[in-house]
Design an enzyme around this catalytic site. Structure first.
Site, PDB file in Angstrom:
ATOM      1  CE1 TYR A  27       3.450  23.159  10.752  1.00 42.25           C
ATOM      2  CE2 TYR A  27       5.108  23.762  10.476  1.00 42.25           C
ATOM      3  CZ  TYR A  27       3.981  24.119  10.839  1.00 42.25           C
ATOM      4  OH  TYR A  27       4.364  24.881  11.453  1.00 42.25           O
ATOM      5  CD  GLU A  57       3.444  26.433  15.533  1.00 45.26           C
ATOM      6  OE1 GLU A  57       4.363  27.006  14.732  1.00 45.26           O
ATOM      7  OE2 GLU A  57       3.546  26.347  16.689  1.00 45.26           O
ATOM      8  CG  ASP A  58       2.591  30.271  12.881  1.00 43.97           C
ATOM      9  OD1 ASP A  58       3.275  30.619  13.558  1.00 43.97           O
ATOM     10  OD2 ASP A  58       1.450  29.130  12.287  1.00 43.97           O
ATOM     11  CG  ASN A  71      10.445  29.108   7.976  1.00 42.76           C
ATOM     12  OD1 ASN A  71      10.707  28.626   7.218  1.00 42.76           O
ATOM     13  ND2 ASN A  71       9.934  28.679   9.097  1.00 42.76           N
ATOM     14  CB  ALA A 104      10.731  33.983  16.135  1.00 47.08           C
ATOM     15  NE  ARG A 149      -8.336   6.707   0.830  1.00 52.37           N
ATOM     16  CZ  ARG A 149      -6.819   8.052   0.018  1.00 52.37           C
ATOM     17  NH1 ARG A 149      -7.680   8.844   0.209  1.00 52.37           N
ATOM     18  NH2 ARG A 149      -5.548   7.878  -0.017  1.00 52.37           N
ATOM     19  CG  ASN A 152       6.108  39.704  15.839  1.00 52.21           C
ATOM     20  OD1 ASN A 152       6.043  38.454  16.077  1.00 52.21           O
ATOM     21  ND2 ASN A 152       6.008  40.374  15.142  1.00 52.21           N
ATOM     22  NE  ARG A 211      -3.475   1.239  -4.787  1.00 49.75           N
ATOM     23  CZ  ARG A 211      -5.214   1.726  -5.008  1.00 49.75           C
ATOM     24  NH1 ARG A 211      -4.515   1.869  -3.445  1.00 49.75           N
ATOM     25  NH2 ARG A 211      -5.777   1.989  -5.392  1.00 49.75           N
ATOM     26  NE  ARG A 231       4.851  35.681  13.590  1.00 49.21           N
ATOM     27  CZ  ARG A 231       5.524  34.784  13.610  1.00 49.21           C
ATOM     28  NH1 ARG A 231       5.777  34.663  12.405  1.00 49.21           N
ATOM     29  NH2 ARG A 231       5.423  33.356  14.381  1.00 49.21           N
ATOM     30  CG  ASN A 257      11.773  21.793  10.751  1.00 48.70           C
ATOM     31  OD1 ASN A 257      11.011  21.919  11.903  1.00 48.70           O
ATOM     32  ND2 ASN A 257      11.499  21.429   9.955  1.00 48.70           N
ATOM     33  CG  ASP A 312       7.268  25.526  17.770  1.00 51.30           C
ATOM     34  OD1 ASP A 312       8.088  24.539  18.916  1.00 51.30           O
ATOM     35  OD2 ASP A 312       7.044  25.228  16.961  1.00 51.30           O
ATOM     36  CG  ASP A 313       5.090  30.800  16.466  1.00 55.73           C
ATOM     37  OD1 ASP A 313       5.277  29.737  15.553  1.00 55.73           O
ATOM     38  OD2 ASP A 313       4.272  31.247  16.440  1.00 55.73           O
ATOM     39  CD  GLN A 335      -2.876  -1.207   2.431  1.00 51.50           C
ATOM     40  OE1 GLN A 335      -1.955  -1.324   3.421  1.00 51.50           O
ATOM     41  NE2 GLN A 335      -3.907  -0.874   2.561  1.00 51.50           N
ATOM     42  CB  ALA A 372      14.260  42.753  16.892  1.00 56.19           C
ATOM     43  CE  LYS A 383       4.985  23.822  15.643  1.00 57.89           C
ATOM     44  NZ  LYS A 383       5.794  24.278  14.858  1.00 57.89           N
TER      45      LYS A 383
END
Length: 623
Positions: A141, A286-287, A450, A346, A120, A290, A96, A196, A494, A309-310, A93, A343, A214
């Site tokens: 990602y 996340e995101d 990014n 992040a 699925r 600022n 495939r 952001r 990353n 995480d940022d 599978q 600045a 994520k």
């Protein structure tokens, strides 16, 4: 025919990988050691025969195996005849899927195909992702997820997460939304408000692709169970007028809500999450924009098991890269001067993590801050601007003339490392790279913005201009570069090297609060994992992507040790063998039998036909 046969080489590599994975999972414990066998029985996950049957089972991604169901399973579970009569292995599978995937015209088409596969057949999706992580991580990602978010209204197929809006602003209403999620065993939430998204700005409700992607990495790279994961989009509107005019837009058509009403929504969301899933439920931010990212981190980090995480993940992975570079430059981080272009949240998080590492090497906080120079949209952060700086930026302000010229700053400061987090394409010009080479025999240049289109310079530019002397890292992946016959493999800084392992440790050991010391531990563990061959032969300053799951387990072990030592790990009793405990909890991408094995009872306890006294049947006995 040749074109159809050629991918078999790839499949053979996949077979080898999967076999080694399966063998590794079978040899977690020593079967000849009674103590390890006892721990194995205590820690192992238990199989439960599913209650679903027939078509309902086939439409449940967590249970569906497609044509890999055995004839016994097909008959027992009521799906015999609903599937084609062929029987496939998971390996077939996966082959495939990959064959078809590589025929797609572009990365967005690949993203859509993988998205459909996840809808699925969950196991097969993660099998394909884990076996081809280097090839597919840029699809699920960055950078492809950014394009997928921009096109989300057009490619939307099935719900993948929960949406909490400003119109649901109470603990009770949010709790009801959380209760609609099919899994009751949620242990990790990734949440964004879409303001952001990567370097693309305000994407509003289209940002749901970020927490979905994520959490896919949580599973693939750390072995988090998919049932534990919940993606959430907080919809308070969008200030992106293009989206408000977009006929496909899937969110609220209103300007962003800010201020007290926004804060109340976030407060209620955090309370509802812990009320529904428990105080130890991990919530990753996340995101966020600022203006909210740092503020919300300060607001919640002592009250909940959460991190951003940022800020913290990015900081950790960048410090990991810098620590790996010190193995080449033979200088401690505390001996280097660092210049940051950018600045925002992040970049400031990275600077603060660098300060903590420098402090661990013997500098005071003030001495460490003096070695870090930051530039924002208004130029170098200097004491002349103190009245308009945030408290986080003031400690990095310098007694230097105001300037917006990066080359001038590099010439004045003479830094060992140049770190870009500005989303300004091409900001690291040829002249700037040459100046860094004139200052350092092995200059450190990180173009971290990014997606790839926003990077301050490309890997090829950095290696070519420096004639291969640069120690380079980027935020999104770049292709390998060959200079004068020598192959260079650019490292990708990353966050996936860090956040899965920290999250795995926090979830498994029920950590009450996540502090920055965990991210510094993770950075050191990632830096240790870079091989000498990577550093010296390929100038690659991050580990191989295929090693991330093992690195995540090592980070989780360090998290456990640290958190039990400081009292923030609340899992009781403390696992005697933490590594064995972790390895038995992680997700296995191999298909499992869905039906529990039957077992016999003693014959005397399972005997039918205990003698029954004769019962008078008066109505039947009459003549």
């Amino acid at each position: 025919m040749a074109s159809l046969i050629r991918p078999l080489n790839i499949s053979s590599q996949t077979r080898a990988l999967s076999r080694s994975t399966a063998v590794a999972s079978q040899q977690i414990h020593d079967p000849d050691d009674p103590k390890q066998v006892a721990l194995y029985k205590l820690y192992r996950p238990e199989r439960v025969t599913p209650a679903k049957r027939g078509v309902e089972l086939l439409k449940t991604p967590r249970l569906n195996k497609g044509m890999a169901f055995s004839i016994y399973e097909r008959q027992y579970l009521g799906i015999h005849g609903l599937l084609p009569p062929a029987f496939m292995t998971e390996e077939q599978q996966a082959y495939r899927i990959m064959t078809k995937l590589r025929q797609q015209p572009d990365n967005l088409a690949k993203y859509i195909q993988l998205d459909g596969l996840q809808d699925r057949n969950e196991k097969l999706f993660y099998r394909v992702l884990c076996d081809n992580i280097k090839e597919l991580m840029p699809i699920v990602y960055t950078p492809t997820v950014g394009l997928a978010c921009q096109k989300f209204g057009f490619i939307y197929r099935n719900p993948k997460g929960l949406y909490v809006t400003i119109n649901d602003n109470s603990i009770s209403k949010i709790y009801q939304i959380l209760s609609n999620w099919p899994s009751t065993d949620v242990k990790a939430i990734v949440v964004t408000d879409g303001e952001r998204i990567l370097g693309l700005g305000d994407l509003g409700a289209y940002g749901i692709g970020i927490p979905v992607g994520k959490l896919a990495l949580y599973v693939a790279l750390a072995g988090m169970q998919p049932d534990w994961c919940l993606p959430v989009l907080i919809d308070v509107g969008t200030d992106n007028q293009e989206l408000l005019n977009d006929p496909f837009y899937t969110g609220l058509r209103r300007k962003r809500v800010r201020g007290a009403e926004y804060d109340a929504l976030l407060d209620n969301f955090m309370k509802a999450c812990t009320k529904r899933f428990g105080q130890n439920c991990l919530i990753q931010f996340e995101d966020f924009g600022n203006q909210n990212a740092y503020r919300l981190l300060d607001r919640y980090e002592k009250k909940y098991c959460m991190f951003n995480d940022d800020i913290q993940g990015t900081a950790s992975v960048v410090v990991a890269g810098l620590l790996a570079c010190t193995r080449v430059t033979k200088k401690k981080l505390s001996q280097e001067k660092l210049v940051f272009l950018g600045a925002g949240g992040a970049a400031t998080g990275v600077a603060e993590m660098c300060v903590r590492q420098m402090q661990s090497e013997g500098l005071s906080e003030e001495e460490a801050c003096q070695r870090i120079y930051m530039m924002d949209i208004d130029g170098l952060i200097t004491k002349n601007r103190a009245a308009h700086l945030s408290d986080r930026h003031k400690k990095f302000a310098k007694e230097l003339p105001d300037t917006k010229n990066l080359l001038e700053v590099v010439k004045t400061v003479q830094p060992g490392a140049l770190i870009g987090a500005s989303t300004v394409t091409g900001a690291f010009s040829e002249e700037i790279i040459k100046e860094m080479c004139a200052i350092n025999p092995r200059p450190i240049i990180f173009a971290l913005s990014n997606p790839t289109s926003k990077a301050e310079c490309t890997a090829e530019q950095a290696y070519t201009i420096s004639n291969g002397s640069v120690l380079f890292a980027s935020g999104s992946p770049f292709d390998n570069v060959t200079i004068n016959g020598k192959l260079y493999k650019p490292g990708q800084g990353n966050n996936a090297f860090v956040f899965p392992g920290v999250a795995l440790g926090a979830v498994l050991f029920k950590v009450s609060h996540i502090d920055n010391s965990l991210f510094l531990l993770a950075a050191r563990k990632v830096a240790e994992s870079v091989s000498e061959k990577s550093l010296n032969e390929y100038s690659r300053i991050y580990p191989r992507l295929k090693d991330i799951r093992e690195i995540s387990i090592k980070i989780a072990i360090e998290v456990a040790k640290h958190c039990y030592a400081n009292g923030t790990a609340t899992l009781y009793p403390e696992p005697e063998d933490k590594e064995l405990f972790i390895r038995h909890q992680v997700y296995d991408v191999e298909y499992e039998d869905l039906i529990n094995r039957t077992y016999a009872w003693p014959a005397k306890d399972s005997m039918h036909g205990f003698p029954v006294p004769v019962i008078r049947r008066s109505s039947m006995d009459e003549e």
